[in-house]
Design a protein around this motif. Structure first.
Motif, mmCIF file in Angstrom:
data_model
loop_
_atom_site.group_PDB
_atom_site.id
_atom_site.type_symbol
_atom_site.label_atom_id
_atom_site.label_comp_id
_atom_site.label_asym_id
_atom_site.label_seq_id
_atom_site.Cartn_x
_atom_site.Cartn_y
_atom_site.Cartn_z
ATOM 1 N N UNK A 25 -2.661 4.052 -4.386
ATOM 2 C CA UNK A 25 -2.560 5.269 -5.450
ATOM 3 C C UNK A 25 -3.712 6.222 -4.901
ATOM 4 N N UNK A 26 -4.970 5.676 -4.484
ATOM 5 C CA UNK A 26 -6.063 6.096 -4.435
ATOM 6 C C UNK A 26 -5.854 7.344 -3.008
ATOM 7 N N UNK A 27 -5.179 6.632 -2.271
ATOM 8 C CA UNK A 27 -4.962 7.124 -1.043
ATOM 9 C C UNK A 27 -3.821 8.537 -1.105
ATOM 10 N N UNK A 28 -3.066 8.229 -2.085
ATOM 11 C CA UNK A 28 -1.838 9.098 -2.372
ATOM 12 C C UNK A 28 -2.444 10.382 -2.994
ATOM 13 N N UNK A 58 0.712 -1.156 -0.042
ATOM 14 C CA UNK A 58 -0.117 -0.093 -0.187
ATOM 15 C C UNK A 58 0.892 1.277 0.047
ATOM 16 N N UNK A 59 2.050 1.481 0.708
ATOM 17 C CA UNK A 59 2.855 2.382 0.663
ATOM 18 C C UNK A 59 3.509 2.646 -0.460
ATOM 19 N N UNK A 60 3.768 1.650 -1.088
ATOM 20 C CA UNK A 60 4.347 1.776 -2.705
ATOM 21 C C UNK A 60 3.449 2.204 -3.687
ATOM 22 N N UNK A 61 1.972 1.825 -3.350
ATOM 23 C CA UNK A 61 1.142 2.249 -4.259
ATOM 24 C C UNK A 61 1.091 3.829 -3.880
ATOM 25 N N UNK A 62 1.015 4.195 -2.841
ATOM 26 C CA UNK A 62 0.872 5.813 -2.498
ATOM 27 C C UNK A 62 2.335 6.303 -3.180
ATOM 28 N N UNK A 87 15.994 5.237 -2.040
ATOM 29 C CA UNK A 87 16.204 4.147 -2.948
ATOM 30 C C UNK A 87 16.766 3.093 -2.272
ATOM 31 N N UNK A 88 17.986 3.243 -1.690
ATOM 32 C CA UNK A 88 18.744 2.216 -1.157
ATOM 33 C C UNK A 88 17.820 1.527 -0.080
ATOM 34 N N UNK A 89 17.297 2.118 0.574
ATOM 35 C CA UNK A 89 16.345 1.326 1.652
ATOM 36 C C UNK A 89 15.141 0.678 0.940
ATOM 37 N N UNK A 90 14.473 1.177 -0.056
ATOM 38 C CA UNK A 90 13.591 0.629 -0.916
ATOM 39 C C UNK A 90 13.859 -0.538 -1.593
#
Length: 339
Positions: free
Chosen positions: A84-87, A15-19, A326-329
């Motif tokens: 994405x909707x939440x974002x 969900x966070x990645x969708x945001x 990006x390193x963390x992701x």
């Protein structure tokens, strides 16, 4: 299709990645596809979109909703769409405010994220052949060339609006190409991302209030028709492009990745932090505004920063933070992406 088993943590981070994808897709110059690529779920995203085909339509029409949901990898797509909707109603609104007051620092953060994406994607790439290097350079030239194009004028022709939908959706599926920025170049960003969406929200408010006078409002109905055609074009582009990308990844993985890396590298010109907004002007020299009164962005004028300026070094820090994020992701995407 058997869907991947995901823990609560996997679902939460998806969900966070969708945001993150939704926020990136909304900002001109940033591609949501980069988030999917770096976070390690790009191929699953493309293959899931491929399942939106005639077989899925038949399952839906026949009322086999559970089989349909399983077939299209519904758990994955629904969590991503939720993010994405939440974002749209949360993070992206915050970024709109930040870009308005701290544009250089926000663009510096994005610039660092793009740099980090290029580094970590290239690090895991296989052997660089002459053909792959050629495709890489081609991708870079397309990305840079896109940032240097002059925007076209607004065009409300429905065929062109449908085409805008097909092309702009590339920002979601092709890392490095920004759908929002492409709409600016096509001249229809304000029409499709501001005016038509405002007309839709206004209509929803009127319906809730029990006011149906909008049905006889010609201008409002024209805007709603434009939005419908744009959405149909976007859906058509999303499905067709995902099928094409799925096929190229399956048969030409290294070549496809080379082009994608080139696109992402070329997008650095679009997200260059030190730039000034160039607004569209009317014939009398005043700045053009959209239906909501906001100035219409036409392009950017880029410049080199002053090395002695403290603000420049703060921007450099933001670039470093973007690279580190990006390193963390990348680490999480490699370890926690279910297969």
């Amino acid at each position: 299709m058997r869907q991947a088993t995901r823990t609560f943590s996997d679902k939460f981070f998806l969900v966070l990645k969708g945001i993150a994808m939704g926020t990136a897709n909304k900002v001109p110059g940033i591609s949501g596809g980069v988030v999917a690529y770096v976070a390690g779920f790009y191929e699953e995203f493309i293959y899931s979109l491929q399942k939106l085909n005639l077989k899925a339509l038949k399952l839906l029409v026949n009322g086999r909703f559970r089989v349909f949901f399983e077939y299209i990898n519904g758990r994955f797509l629904s969590l991503l769409i939720l993010g994405e909707t939440l974002s749209y109603f949360t993070v992206s609104i915050g970024f709109d405010v930040l870009i308005r007051f701290y544009p250089i620092l926000v663009w510096a953060l994005f610039f660092g994220m793009i740099l980090g994406s290029i580094y970590y994607i290239s690090r895991s790439y296989g052997e660089w052949t002459r053909r792959n290097l050629f495709l890489l350079v081609t991708g870079v030239l397309v990305g840079v060339g896109t940032s240097l194009l002059d925007p076209a004028t607004q065009n409300e022709n429905l065929m062109f609006v449908f085409f805008c939908g097909m092309v702009s959706i590339s920002g979601m599926t092709l890392p490095g190409l920004s759908g929002s920025f492409i709409l600016i170049l096509l001249g229809n960003y304000v029409l499709l991302m501001v005016d038509s969406i405002n007309a839709f929200f206004d209509t929803m408010v009127w319906i809730v209030q029990g006011d149906f006078s909008w049905w006889n409002d010609t201008a409002n109905m024209d805007m709603l028709l434009i939005l419908i055609v744009f959405v149909l074009g976007s859906i058509t582009g999303l499905i067709s492009l995902s099928h094409l990308l799925g096929w190229t990844i399956k048969h030409y993985r290294n070549e496809t990745n080379a082009v994608i890396i080139g696109f992402i590298t070329g997008s650095l010109g679009v997200v260059w932090p030190w730039k000034k907004e160039v607004f569209k002007k009317t014939l009398d020299g005043s700045i053009s505004v959209d239906a909501s009164g906001a100035p219409i962005l036409e392009n950017y004028s880029r410049y080199w920063p002053e090395i002695t300026d403290t603000h420049t070094w703060i921007a450099v820090v933001m670039i470093t933070i973007g690279f580190a994020s990006v390193y963390i992701l990348d680490r999480y995407g490699n370890k926690a992406n279910p297969v």
